[in-house]
Design a protein around this motif. Structure first.
Motif, PDB file in Angstrom:
ATOM      1  N   ASP A 177      -5.970  -1.886  -3.825  1.00 38.60           N
ATOM      2  CA  ASP A 177      -7.327  -1.612  -3.332  1.00 38.60           C
ATOM      3  C   ASP A 177      -7.984  -2.875  -2.800  1.00 38.60           C
ATOM      4  OD1 ASP A 177      -6.997   1.030  -4.049  1.00 38.60           O
ATOM      5  OD2 ASP A 177      -8.117   0.850  -5.934  1.00 38.60           O
ATOM      6  N   ALA A 178      -7.833  -3.975  -3.535  1.00 33.65           N
ATOM      7  CA  ALA A 178      -8.436  -5.242  -3.103  1.00 33.65           C
ATOM      8  C   ALA A 178      -7.807  -5.722  -1.795  1.00 33.65           C
ATOM      9  CB  ALA A 178      -8.272  -6.299  -4.193  1.00 33.65           C
TER      10      ALA A 178
ATOM     11  N   ASN B 206      -9.630  -4.771   5.753  1.00 30.18           N
ATOM     12  CA  ASN B 206     -10.621  -4.059   6.555  1.00 30.18           C
ATOM     13  C   ASN B 206     -11.944  -4.803   6.687  1.00 30.18           C
ATOM     14  OD1 ASN B 206      -8.816  -1.959   6.924  1.00 30.18           O
ATOM     15  ND2 ASN B 206      -9.502  -0.894   5.084  1.00 30.18           N
ATOM     16  N   SER B 207     -12.080  -5.955   6.040  1.00 31.48           N
ATOM     17  CA  SER B 207     -13.346  -6.688   6.119  1.00 31.48           C
ATOM     18  C   SER B 207     -13.269  -7.751   7.213  1.00 31.48           C
ATOM     19  CB  SER B 207     -13.668  -7.339   4.773  1.00 31.48           C
ATOM     20  OG  SER B 207     -12.712  -8.318   4.466  1.00 31.48           O
ATOM     21  N   PRO B 208     -14.405  -8.092   7.810  1.00 36.55           N
ATOM     22  CA  PRO B 208     -14.411  -9.111   8.848  1.00 36.55           C
ATOM     23  C   PRO B 208     -14.082 -10.489   8.273  1.00 36.55           C
ATOM     24  CG  PRO B 208     -16.652  -8.436   8.327  1.00 36.55           C
ATOM     25  CD  PRO B 208     -15.729  -7.547   7.557  1.00 36.55           C
TER      26      PRO B 208
ATOM     27  N   SER C 237       0.820  -1.211   0.000  1.00 39.78           N
ATOM     28  CA  SER C 237       0.000   0.000   0.000  1.00 39.78           C
ATOM     29  C   SER C 237       0.855   1.263   0.000  1.00 39.78           C
ATOM     30  CB  SER C 237      -0.958  -0.005   1.183  1.00 39.78           C
ATOM     31  OG  SER C 237      -0.217  -0.086   2.389  1.00 39.78           O
ATOM     32  N   GLY C 238       2.100   1.165   0.433  1.00 41.66           N
ATOM     33  CA  GLY C 238       2.980   2.317   0.447  1.00 41.66           C
ATOM     34  C   GLY C 238       3.414   2.760  -0.939  1.00 41.66           C
TER      35      GLY C 238
ATOM     36  N   ASP D  48      -2.696   0.052 -13.752  1.00 43.52           N
ATOM     37  CA  ASP D  48      -4.071   0.026 -13.218  1.00 43.52           C
ATOM     38  C   ASP D  48      -4.336  -1.272 -12.463  1.00 43.52           C
ATOM     39  OD1 ASP D  48      -4.660   2.553 -14.195  1.00 43.52           O
ATOM     40  OD2 ASP D  48      -5.504   1.792 -16.077  1.00 43.52           O
ATOM     41  N   ASP D  49      -3.818  -2.383 -12.979  1.00 45.07           N
ATOM     42  CA  ASP D  49      -3.981  -3.671 -12.292  1.00 45.07           C
ATOM     43  C   ASP D  49      -3.297  -3.654 -10.928  1.00 45.07           C
ATOM     44  OD1 ASP D  49      -5.417  -4.673 -14.416  1.00 45.07           O
ATOM     45  OD2 ASP D  49      -3.742  -5.823 -15.261  1.00 45.07           O
TER      46      ASP D  49
END
Length: 119
Positions: free
Chosen positions: A87-88, A94-96, A40-41, A80-81
């Motif tokens: 993002d994914a 962040n999802s449970p 992510s950095g 873009d990929d």
């Protein structure tokens, strides 16, 4: 953090045969490399590369360099990929997470079945 070298620099140098600098460092990689793992950095750098690619594609179209347009479009798609991979990964982080716990109702039924077997 792995610095992402701009594929434009190497592509343009190869096309013009002007590259006389040192070979790329071990940590530098092209965004088209299938084994490149981005964190992510690196997102700001990828966005910068994407903006640069848009500018280079516009320049190549204006100058009529059709081969360059095609190669730059491939690099833009790869960029873009990579951004969508980041993002994914962030969405997954962040999802449970389901750990597979059965609902309370199933636990009560199992406990009652186990009592019947021991009695």
């Amino acid at each position: 953090m792995i610095p992402l070298a701009s594929p434009i620099r190497f592509q343009r140098a190869a096309d013009q045969r002007l590259w006389d600098g040192p070979a790329p460092k071990f940590g530098e990689a092209c965004v088209r490399c299938p084994v490149l793992i981005v964190g992510s950095g690196e997102r700001p750098r990828l966005e910068e590369i994407r903006e640069n690619l848009h500018a280079r594609i516009a320049e190549a179209e204006r100058e009529g360099w059709l081969g360059d347009v095609e190669q730059l479009t491939v690099s833009l798609s790869a960029t873009d990929d990579r951004i969508s991979q980041i993002d994914a990964k962030e969405r997954r982080k962040n999802s449970p997470v389901s750990v597979g716990m059965p609902p309370i109702g199933q636990l009560v039924v199992r406990e009652a079945e186990n009592r019947d077997k021991t009695d």
